[in-house]
Write an enzyme that holds these catalytic residues in place. Sequence first.
Site, PDB file in Angstrom:
ATOM      1  N   SER A   1      -9.411 -30.121-105.229  1.00 30.79           N
ATOM      2  CA  SER A   1      -9.875 -29.545-103.967  1.00 30.79           C
ATOM      3  C   SER A   1     -10.740 -30.595-103.269  1.00 30.79           C
ATOM      4  O   SER A   1     -10.389 -31.778-103.313  1.00 30.79           O
ATOM      5  CB  SER A   1     -10.609 -28.246-104.269  1.00 30.79           C
ATOM      6  OG  SER A   1     -10.884 -27.549-103.101  1.00 30.79           O
TER       7      SER A   1
ATOM      8  N   HIS B   1      -5.879 -28.182-102.371  1.00 31.81           N
ATOM      9  CA  HIS B   1      -6.258 -27.319-101.257  1.00 31.81           C
ATOM     10  C   HIS B   1      -6.332 -28.195-100.019  1.00 31.81           C
ATOM     11  O   HIS B   1      -6.960 -29.247-100.042  1.00 31.81           O
ATOM     12  CB  HIS B   1      -7.643 -26.710-101.494  1.00 31.81           C
ATOM     13  CG  HIS B   1      -7.711 -25.870-102.725  1.00 31.81           C
ATOM     14  ND1 HIS B   1      -8.878 -25.625-103.390  1.00 31.81           N
ATOM     15  CD2 HIS B   1      -6.744 -25.213-103.420  1.00 31.81           C
ATOM     16  CE1 HIS B   1      -8.650 -24.848-104.429  1.00 31.81           C
ATOM     17  NE2 HIS B   1      -7.357 -24.591-104.482  1.00 31.81           N
TER      18      HIS B   1
ATOM     19  N   ASP C   1     -11.370 -22.582-108.741  1.00 32.30           N
ATOM     20  CA  ASP C   1      -9.923 -22.496-108.927  1.00 32.30           C
ATOM     21  C   ASP C   1      -9.526 -23.469-110.051  1.00 32.30           C
ATOM     22  O   ASP C   1     -10.112 -24.542-110.169  1.00 32.30           O
ATOM     23  CB  ASP C   1      -9.221 -22.874-107.611  1.00 32.30           C
ATOM     24  CG  ASP C   1      -7.765 -22.429-107.582  1.00 32.30           C
ATOM     25  OD1 ASP C   1      -7.359 -21.620-108.432  1.00 32.30           O
ATOM     26  OD2 ASP C   1      -7.036 -22.901-106.684  1.00 32.30           O
TER      27      ASP C   1
END
Lengths: 268, 193
Positions: B19, B46, B139
């Site tokens: 991310s 992401h 995540d």
Amino acid sequence: MIQDEEVELLINDLFELYGYDFTGYSRASLKRRVNRLFILDSFPSFAEFRYRLTVDSSYLKRFVEEITVNVTEMFRDPLFYKTLREDVIPNIATKPFIRIWHAGCSTGEEVFSMAILLQEANLLNKALIYATDINPNVLEKARKGIFPLSQMKQYSENYILSGGKQDFSSYYTANYDRVKFDESFATRMIFSTHNLVCDSSFNEFDLILCRNVLIYFDIPLQNRVFELFDASLDTLSYLALGSKETMKFSGVTSNYKQFGKEKIWRKM
Amino acid sequence: MEENVIIHPTCELVIIGGSSGSLDIVLKIISNIRKDISAAIVVVVHRKTTSDSTLSELLSVRSSLPVKEVEDKDTILRGTVYLAPPDYHLLFEKKHIFALDYSEKVNYSRPSIDVTFDSAAEAYGSNTVAILLSGANADGTNGLKAIHQASGVTIAQSPGTASFPYMPEQAILNAPVDYQMSVEEMIEYINGK
Ligand SMILES: C[S@@+](CC[C@H](N)C(=O)[O-])C[C@H]1O[C@@H](n2cnc3c(N)ncnc32)[C@H](O)[C@@H]1O
């Protein structure tokens, strides 16, 4: 966690007992959905889950609604809508009457986006938009044209990126946390259930949109659907898919020409 | 003796999840993977929906391997770098076939790293190496648990080397992480597969 064999048992039950055919659905996603529902509804065991589904037809409704993914947006992929606006709609504008089909329309955000495009091209009054889905519940919502206010900022940005020049908020009336789109849009829409797995072609269209539905189907079922669409499209009509979907595995693809790099094909 | 033999399953799939702060690391890893690697490499990061194809172009330019943003039901080939498309969850239909899913976000993310790790654990089991990079949310942690349970290898970027250490830290705290590695160590590890 529900196992692969258990998913197959459920698929079998659904077909035998209720005639719902999920055999051609992509298992990776289906299994995730089944597991999600199993946890959401706190079943103590797979046996109880299965039992409930087989004896309680109101639970069947919930099951089908939750297993199918209904996420959608207005003007999702603005550049796709820009291509519709600039390249596709002008080509069908000369027709005396325009027929469009949204297959797997979910709660209708895509359908209202299309109506706005047609309105801005001054074509809405000679157009009819058929919007279908397997799930009657989402169609009920779509018919109302009511969407959450919290989404409008995003939708308005998408709309502008798609080449929209109006004030997006002029298309709806806000009421508390929801907005209702202009009644005149809904008068040009026909909502109906239609199951892509087993129902047949019901008209001929100038443009069919089926976006983010085929990702849930395996390749044989996708092919069935492409044949259904092929039977519902005149020459020089268009088929539009989701941004990561493709016609390349289909048997009818040789009759179609892809429109640039957008997921839009024209029947030749 | 049987019990002393450590069996290393062949690695067929390397998944890299990241991310905030992971893009440079991803680029560095991908541009240093040996050309004849036998695994397929899958990248799940992401990113903003609007950044469309720029990341796959960046990766293509830097990598000696073919790079592809995944489309529905794409076949998974060895020695190829696959990028999860923005705004879809990336799943494995079974070994060697991708599937996409447009369902609700998970951990406020779509694609979600957990979703892809979970699915890889099912489809590839012990033939998976999962790597979690820099990021500002959690995540990936649950996904690493699933990979570990399926006897795959779990790796987290050593938090000290991450611009956003929260994501690998969460994994190290809450999931069985086999190795903490710097970028250089990751590259060496992947190239040894
Ligand atoms: C992810 S939504 C896509 C909505 C919209 N087209 C979009 O791209 O934003 C998928 C829709 O397909 C519908 N669907 C799933 N299986 C179907 C089938 N067999 N026949 C018709 N619609 C189906 C679901 O009910 C759901 O509303």
